[in-house]
Design a protein around this motif. Structure first.
Motif, PDB file in Angstrom:
ATOM      1  N   ARG A  47     102.888  69.244  17.176  1.00  8.97           N
ATOM      2  CA  ARG A  47     103.389  67.933  16.765  1.00  8.97           C
ATOM      3  C   ARG A  47     104.831  67.692  17.205  1.00  8.97           C
ATOM      4  O   ARG A  47     105.260  66.548  17.295  1.00  8.97           O
ATOM      5  CB  ARG A  47     103.261  67.778  15.244  1.00  8.97           C
ATOM      6  N   VAL A  48     105.564  68.753  17.469  1.00  3.76           N
ATOM      7  CA  VAL A  48     106.962  68.589  17.877  1.00  3.76           C
ATOM      8  C   VAL A  48     107.112  68.528  19.397  1.00  3.76           C
ATOM      9  O   VAL A  48     108.227  68.330  19.895  1.00  3.76           O
ATOM     10  CB  VAL A  48     107.821  69.741  17.310  1.00  3.76           C
ATOM     11  N   SER A 193     107.051  60.084  18.204  1.00  2.54           N
ATOM     12  CA  SER A 193     107.111  61.485  17.777  1.00  2.54           C
ATOM     13  C   SER A 193     106.072  61.715  16.696  1.00  2.54           C
ATOM     14  O   SER A 193     105.949  60.924  15.756  1.00  2.54           O
ATOM     15  CB  SER A 193     108.501  61.833  17.237  1.00  2.54           C
ATOM     16  N   ASP A 195     106.216  64.557  15.014  1.00  5.26           N
ATOM     17  CA  ASP A 195     106.891  65.530  14.164  1.00  5.26           C
ATOM     18  C   ASP A 195     106.764  65.111  12.704  1.00  5.26           C
ATOM     19  O   ASP A 195     107.200  64.015  12.329  1.00  5.26           O
ATOM     20  CB  ASP A 195     108.372  65.609  14.548  1.00  5.26           C
ATOM     21  N   PRO A 196     106.132  65.937  11.840  1.00  2.00           N
ATOM     22  CA  PRO A 196     105.924  65.530  10.440  1.00  2.00           C
ATOM     23  C   PRO A 196     107.217  65.276   9.683  1.00  2.00           C
ATOM     24  O   PRO A 196     107.211  64.580   8.661  1.00  2.00           O
ATOM     25  CB  PRO A 196     105.138  66.706   9.843  1.00  2.00           C
ATOM     26  N   GLU A 197     108.340  65.824  10.148  1.00  5.84           N
ATOM     27  CA  GLU A 197     109.608  65.602   9.457  1.00  5.84           C
ATOM     28  C   GLU A 197     110.255  64.278   9.844  1.00  5.84           C
ATOM     29  O   GLU A 197     111.121  63.780   9.109  1.00  5.84           O
ATOM     30  CB  GLU A 197     110.561  66.760   9.744  1.00  5.84           C
ATOM     31  N   ARG A 198     109.874  63.721  10.995  1.00  8.79           N
ATOM     32  CA  ARG A 198     110.439  62.429  11.396  1.00  8.79           C
ATOM     33  C   ARG A 198     109.483  61.712  12.360  1.00  8.79           C
ATOM     34  O   ARG A 198     109.802  61.494  13.525  1.00  8.79           O
ATOM     35  CB  ARG A 198     111.822  62.596  12.039  1.00  8.79           C
ATOM     36  N   ARG A 199     108.357  61.341  11.834  1.00  6.90           N
ATOM     37  CA  ARG A 199     107.398  60.592  12.649  1.00  6.90           C
ATOM     38  C   ARG A 199     108.000  59.230  13.019  1.00  6.90           C
ATOM     39  O   ARG A 199     108.593  58.555  12.178  1.00  6.90           O
ATOM     40  CB  ARG A 199     106.099  60.393  11.883  1.00  6.90           C
ATOM     41  N   GLU A 200     107.828  58.863  14.264  1.00  7.65           N
ATOM     42  CA  GLU A 200     108.379  57.605  14.745  1.00  7.65           C
ATOM     43  C   GLU A 200     107.327  56.822  15.527  1.00  7.65           C
ATOM     44  O   GLU A 200     106.638  57.386  16.374  1.00  7.65           O
ATOM     45  CB  GLU A 200     109.596  57.856  15.650  1.00  7.65           C
TER      46      GLU A 200
END
Length: 234
Positions: A47-48, A193, A195-200
């Motif tokens: 995901r990253v 993105s 990324d589960p910490e900052r999906r965009e």
């Protein structure tokens, strides 16, 4: 340009683009973020990992069998202490079938075909509870996206075909390049993105085209045969 066609069909699928907290909705057709996520999973991307090359693909989907909305209430318990989590409402598309296409560089699409045939991670239709069908790959065509989605055979299930008449409406929703006549919309489903910490996610321009499929032979023919013609309607 070449176009990779995918059959997105199954008992259930879900394509959310604005779901939050305990209410998880679904769009009426697959999202760009959901399909690009499926392709990234097949390739084994985390995901990253960057996805700029996938974002370069032009995306479209034809609604061959719209299905129906299914609402499900779900409960969960926290694994650590067994505490009851809030009740959630989730919506799914039941008995739907879509022909999705991505247009781009032939070499990139050929690599995606190989990955889809031997995926690194499980493939699903929007949510993990909705596995992708065995006939996911419909083919790699030497044709642009609009032409491929317009001319490819109707992929609805046999029981749905028998319920329809001599003509069926097969709308096409795709990335707008400004050259096509149709209803114009915007959709916030371009994944910048995962990324589960900052999906965009960002917006894209979308155009909806009306297409009418004229059935030319008996509906009882095998689904692998070409048996209809698609004509544009105003």
């Amino acid at each position: 340009m070449s176009t990779l066609l995918l059959r997105l069909a199954g008992p259930m699928q879900a394509w959310g683009d604005s779901s939050r907290f305990t209410r998880r909705e679904t769009r009426a057709e697959p999202t760009k973020s959901g399909v690009l996520g499926l392709l990234a999973a097949a390739q084994g991307r985390r995901r990253v990992d960057p996805i700029e090359d996938l974002l370069s693909l032009r995306f479209g989907v034809r609604i061959d069998q719209p299905g129906r909305i299914l609402r499900d209430f779900q409960t969960a318990h926290r694994a650590s202490d067994g505490a009851v989590m809030p009740l959630s409402t989730r919506f799914y598309l039941a008995d739907a079938a879509f022909l999705a296409g991505v247009e781009g560089n032939a070499a990139l699409l050929e690599g995606l075909v190989d990955s889809l045939r031997h995926p690194t991670f499980p493939l699903y239709l929007g949510r993990r509870s909705c596995p992708a069908p065995p006939d996911l790959i419909q083919g790699l065509l030497d044709e642009d996206l609009v032409g491929a989605l317009t001319s490819y055979r109707w992929i609805a299930s046999d029981w749905h075909r028998r319920r329809m008449g001599a003509t069926v409406n097969l709308p096409i929703v795709l990335d707008d390049d400004g050259d096509l006549a149709g209803d114009r919309l915007t959709s916030r489903d371009v994944p910048r993105s995962f990324d589960p910490e900052r999906r965009e996610y960002s917006w894209r321009d979308v155009v909806r085209l009306d297409r009418t499929a004229v059935v030319t032979n008996e509906l009882a023919r095998p689904s692998g045969d070409d048996f209809f013609q698609v004509v544009a309607s105003a």
